[in-house]
Design a protein around this motif. Structure first.
Motif, PDB file in Angstrom:
ATOM      1  N   VAL A  54       0.845  -1.192   0.000  1.00 54.68           N
ATOM      2  CA  VAL A  54       0.000   0.000   0.000  1.00 54.68           C
ATOM      3  C   VAL A  54       0.882   1.244   0.000  1.00 54.68           C
ATOM      4  N   VAL A  55       0.498   2.240  -0.774  1.00 53.59           N
ATOM      5  CA  VAL A  55       1.179   3.530  -0.739  1.00 53.59           C
ATOM      6  C   VAL A  55       0.155   4.625  -0.482  1.00 53.59           C
ATOM      7  N   GLY A  56       0.649   5.745  -0.023  1.00 49.11           N
ATOM      8  CA  GLY A  56      -0.237   6.867   0.244  1.00 49.11           C
ATOM      9  C   GLY A  56       0.534   8.105   0.638  1.00 49.11           C
ATOM     10  N   THR A  57      -0.188   9.078   1.126  1.00 48.07           N
ATOM     11  CA  THR A  57       0.366  10.394   1.424  1.00 48.07           C
ATOM     12  C   THR A  57       0.125  10.763   2.880  1.00 48.07           C
ATOM     13  N   ILE A  58       1.109  11.448   3.458  1.00 51.85           N
ATOM     14  CA  ILE A  58       0.986  12.016   4.805  1.00 51.85           C
ATOM     15  C   ILE A  58       1.082  13.532   4.676  1.00 51.85           C
ATOM     16  N   ARG A  59       0.136  14.218   5.258  1.00 47.35           N
ATOM     17  CA  ARG A  59       0.164  15.685   5.260  1.00 47.35           C
ATOM     18  C   ARG A  59       0.130  16.178   6.700  1.00 47.35           C
ATOM     19  N   SER A  60       1.068  17.052   7.010  1.00 45.79           N
ATOM     20  CA  SER A  60       1.178  17.581   8.366  1.00 45.79           C
ATOM     21  C   SER A  60       1.452  19.072   8.314  1.00 45.79           C
ATOM     22  N   GLY A  61       0.444  19.863   8.657  1.00 44.10           N
ATOM     23  CA  GLY A  61       0.602  21.318   8.667  1.00 44.10           C
ATOM     24  C   GLY A  61       1.022  21.843   7.311  1.00 44.10           C
ATOM     25  N   ASP A  62       2.003  22.756   7.326  1.00 45.35           N
ATOM     26  CA  ASP A  62       2.507  23.353   6.097  1.00 45.35           C
ATOM     27  C   ASP A  62       3.691  22.585   5.524  1.00 45.35           C
ATOM     28  N   ASN A  63       4.044  21.454   6.122  1.00 50.29           N
ATOM     29  CA  ASN A  63       5.169  20.672   5.641  1.00 50.29           C
ATOM     30  C   ASN A  63       4.839  20.005   4.304  1.00 50.29           C
ATOM     31  N   ALA A  64       5.873  19.748   3.527  1.00 47.27           N
ATOM     32  CA  ALA A  64       5.668  19.051   2.262  1.00 47.27           C
ATOM     33  C   ALA A  64       5.120  17.651   2.520  1.00 47.27           C
ATOM     34  N   PRO A  65       4.226  17.161   1.671  1.00 45.60           N
ATOM     35  CA  PRO A  65       3.681  15.809   1.870  1.00 45.60           C
ATOM     36  C   PRO A  65       4.774  14.750   1.821  1.00 45.60           C
ATOM     37  N   LEU A  66       4.567  13.687   2.565  1.00 39.24           N
ATOM     38  CA  LEU A  66       5.473  12.549   2.547  1.00 39.24           C
ATOM     39  C   LEU A  66       4.738  11.329   2.001  1.00 39.24           C
ATOM     40  N   THR A  67       5.485  10.419   1.409  1.00 42.55           N
ATOM     41  CA  THR A  67       4.926   9.171   0.904  1.00 42.55           C
ATOM     42  C   THR A  67       5.156   8.064   1.921  1.00 42.55           C
ATOM     43  N   PHE A  68       4.130   7.248   2.178  1.00 42.28           N
ATOM     44  CA  PHE A  68       4.330   6.087   3.036  1.00 42.28           C
ATOM     45  C   PHE A  68       4.146   4.810   2.235  1.00 42.28           C
ATOM     46  N   VAL A  69       4.789   3.760   2.698  1.00 45.32           N
ATOM     47  CA  VAL A  69       4.673   2.424   2.109  1.00 45.32           C
ATOM     48  C   VAL A  69       4.348   1.454   3.234  1.00 45.32           C
ATOM     49  N   TYR A  70       3.283   0.679   3.076  1.00 46.80           N
ATOM     50  CA  TYR A  70       2.892  -0.327   4.061  1.00 46.80           C
ATOM     51  C   TYR A  70       2.951  -1.687   3.396  1.00 46.80           C
ATOM     52  N   GLU A  71       3.800  -2.577   3.906  1.00 45.49           N
ATOM     53  CA  GLU A  71       3.893  -3.916   3.358  1.00 45.49           C
ATOM     54  C   GLU A  71       4.337  -4.894   4.438  1.00 45.49           C
ATOM     55  N   ASN A  72       3.800  -6.090   4.345  1.00 41.58           N
ATOM     56  CA  ASN A  72       4.117  -7.161   5.292  1.00 41.58           C
ATOM     57  C   ASN A  72       3.891  -6.736   6.742  1.00 41.58           C
ATOM     58  N   GLY A  73       2.851  -5.937   6.959  1.00 35.92           N
ATOM     59  CA  GLY A  73       2.503  -5.524   8.307  1.00 35.92           C
ATOM     60  C   GLY A  73       3.339  -4.416   8.885  1.00 35.92           C
ATOM     61  N   ALA A  74       4.252  -3.853   8.099  1.00 31.51           N
ATOM     62  CA  ALA A  74       5.148  -2.800   8.600  1.00 31.51           C
ATOM     63  C   ALA A  74       4.945  -1.510   7.817  1.00 31.51           C
ATOM     64  N   MET A  75       5.055  -0.385   8.520  1.00 35.06           N
ATOM     65  CA  MET A  75       4.899   0.929   7.925  1.00 35.06           C
ATOM     66  C   MET A  75       6.274   1.554   7.704  1.00 35.06           C
ATOM     67  N   ARG A  76       6.468   2.125   6.526  1.00 31.11           N
ATOM     68  CA  ARG A  76       7.727   2.803   6.207  1.00 31.11           C
ATOM     69  C   ARG A  76       7.399   4.165   5.613  1.00 31.11           C
ATOM     70  N   ILE A  77       8.011   5.212   6.127  1.00 32.11           N
ATOM     71  CA  ILE A  77       7.807   6.561   5.627  1.00 32.11           C
ATOM     72  C   ILE A  77       9.047   6.989   4.864  1.00 32.11           C
ATOM     73  N   LEU A  78       8.872   7.350   3.613  1.00 33.17           N
ATOM     74  CA  LEU A  78      10.007   7.733   2.797  1.00 33.17           C
ATOM     75  C   LEU A  78      10.493   9.128   3.193  1.00 33.17           C
ATOM     76  N   PRO A  79      11.801   9.351   3.201  1.00 27.72           N
ATOM     77  CA  PRO A  79      12.318  10.685   3.528  1.00 27.72           C
ATOM     78  C   PRO A  79      11.920  11.702   2.472  1.00 27.72           C
ATOM     79  N   ASN A  80      12.112  12.964   2.806  1.00 28.04           N
ATOM     80  CA  ASN A  80      11.690  14.046   1.909  1.00 28.04           C
ATOM     81  C   ASN A  80      12.194  13.863   0.486  1.00 28.04           C
ATOM     82  N   ARG A  81      13.460  13.515   0.347  1.00 27.65           N
ATOM     83  CA  ARG A  81      14.056  13.454  -0.994  1.00 27.65           C
ATOM     84  C   ARG A  81      13.469  12.333  -1.850  1.00 27.65           C
ATOM     85  N   ASN A  82      12.859  11.323  -1.218  1.00 25.90           N
ATOM     86  CA  ASN A  82      12.296  10.205  -1.966  1.00 25.90           C
ATOM     87  C   ASN A  82      10.775  10.215  -2.015  1.00 25.90           C
TER      88      ASN A  82
END
Length: 369
Positions: free
Chosen positions: A260-288
């Motif tokens: 699963v992929v998706g977006t995280i939005r927090s305040g005025d910060n740039a959106p981040l992409t998350f990846v959820y697989e095999n029961g674990a959540m991973r948040i990609l750093p800004n550059r990725n």
């Protein structure tokens, strides 16, 4: 419209190990990648310096502008394994209309369910299309089109609904208003019709993607009025947003493996992409991360757009980037620039070492002789 640069297209199509941006559009243009199929066809849009949108198909090293239905603008939203493209295009009357496009037949208007406008959002391998269309001037409904006719999927008692995805089995997901006017995520099956999916305690929710196993992802409002990414697998509701420390989260894509992929939005910060697989959540750093994360393909490409230079650029990157440790030209240039400086420094350190340690010791020997 300026000519596209072939090198940018090549990098995007071949999914280089590291993320690549853009269709190769001009500096005053911007682009968004919407989908890519197993053959490497990439679809999306390029917006020119005048703000006009052009549906784009990138295929085998060529960029194809799909045209319109008689109006000025168009954009592509998806492509299936057979290379059939869908999206929305303006007709001669200035109304947006859902379309399909293939090389043999060109662009075809799919019509509406009684109103003026429509938009195609998703297509499966058999060519069935889902999206939404005007019923009248005030309401729009989710539809599924089987290639012959457009079927109105209705609502949960409210005015509006829209479809966002469908799978190989013809199951459709999206959101529909209930009698209180709140949008609720739905799952439509040809056998059972439209079924409301549970929320996380909030008033509204929306389903955004479904894979061929029938697993649905999207977002739901919580009881405390926050948005959390969510997964519905038919037996349970998984609160993906609870695995993310802060911000609102929205799941936008799932592939056949359940990643699963998706977006995280927090305040005025740039959106981040998350990846959820095999029961674990991973948040990609800004550059990725994508500024817009639209979906994930079955072969693991995250599709969307970056935001660089105050404009969107089509963006495709592998969910698991392959580290390339080979040295590039810039690495060798840097090495040979630094090497003389390093040798000079080593020489001076060694000379000082001999003067400070060997020199006095030698003098001591002479004094004792």
């Amino acid at each position: 419209m300026k000519a596209f640069a072939a090198i940018g297209l090549t990098l995007l199509l071949h999914g280089a190990a590291q993320a690549q941006t853009g269709f190769g559009e001009g500096r005053n243009e911007e682009s968004i990648a919407a989908d890519v199929n197993i053959a490497g066809d990439v679809v999306g849009e390029v917006r020119d310096s005048d703000g006009i949108r052009h549906a784009i198909l990138a295929r085998q090293g060529k960029l194809i502008k799909l045209g319109t239905l008689g109006g000025s603008d168009s954009y592509a939203t998806a492509v299936n394994h057979a290379g059939v493209v869908i999206g929305g295009a303006l007709n001669g009357s200035g109304a947006w209309r859902a379309f399909t496009y293939d090389e043999e037949n060109g662009m075809r208007d799919l019509g509406t369910v009684g109103g003026r406008s429509s938009l195609a959002i998703a297509i499966n391998r058999d060519g069935a299309v889902a999206g939404y269309a005007d019923v009248d001037s005030r309401t729009f409904h989710a539809f599924v089109h089987d290639g012959k006719e457009m079927k109105d999927l209705g609502t949960f008692g409210g005015k509006n609904s829209y479809a966002t995805a469908l799978n190989a089995q013809g199951q459709v997901v999206g959101a529909a208003q209930n009698a209180n006017g709140f949008r609720r995520a739905f799952l439509y099956t040809p056998e059972q019709g439209m079924k409301e999916l549970p929320t996380l305690g909030g008033r509204v929710s929306a389903a955004m993607a479904i894979n061929d196993k029938g697993v649905v992802v999207g977002a739901s409002e919580t009881a405390d009025r926050k948005w959390h990414a969510v997964l519905w697998d038919g037996d349970r509701v998984v609160d993906l947003g609870a695995m993310i420390a802060k911000g609102n989260s929205y799941a936008t894509g799932i592939n056949r493996e359940g990643t699963v992929v998706g977006t995280i939005r927090s305040g005025d910060n740039a959106p981040l992409t998350f990846v959820y697989e095999n029961g674990a959540m991973r948040i990609l750093p800004n550059r990725n991360s994508h500024y817009l994360t639209t979906k994930i393909t079955d072969d693991g490409q995250i599709i969307g757009a970056a935001y660089t230079g105050h404009k969107y650029q089509a963006f495709a990157k592998p969910v698991h980037p392959v580290e390339d440790n080979s040295w590039k030209i810039v690495d060798w240039l840097t090495f040979f620039t630094i090497l003389p400086i390093a040798l000079w420094a080593i020489n001076h350190v060694w000379r000082d070492y001999k003067a400070g340690l060997l020199g006095p010791r030698r003098q001591q020997v002479l004094w004792n002789s």
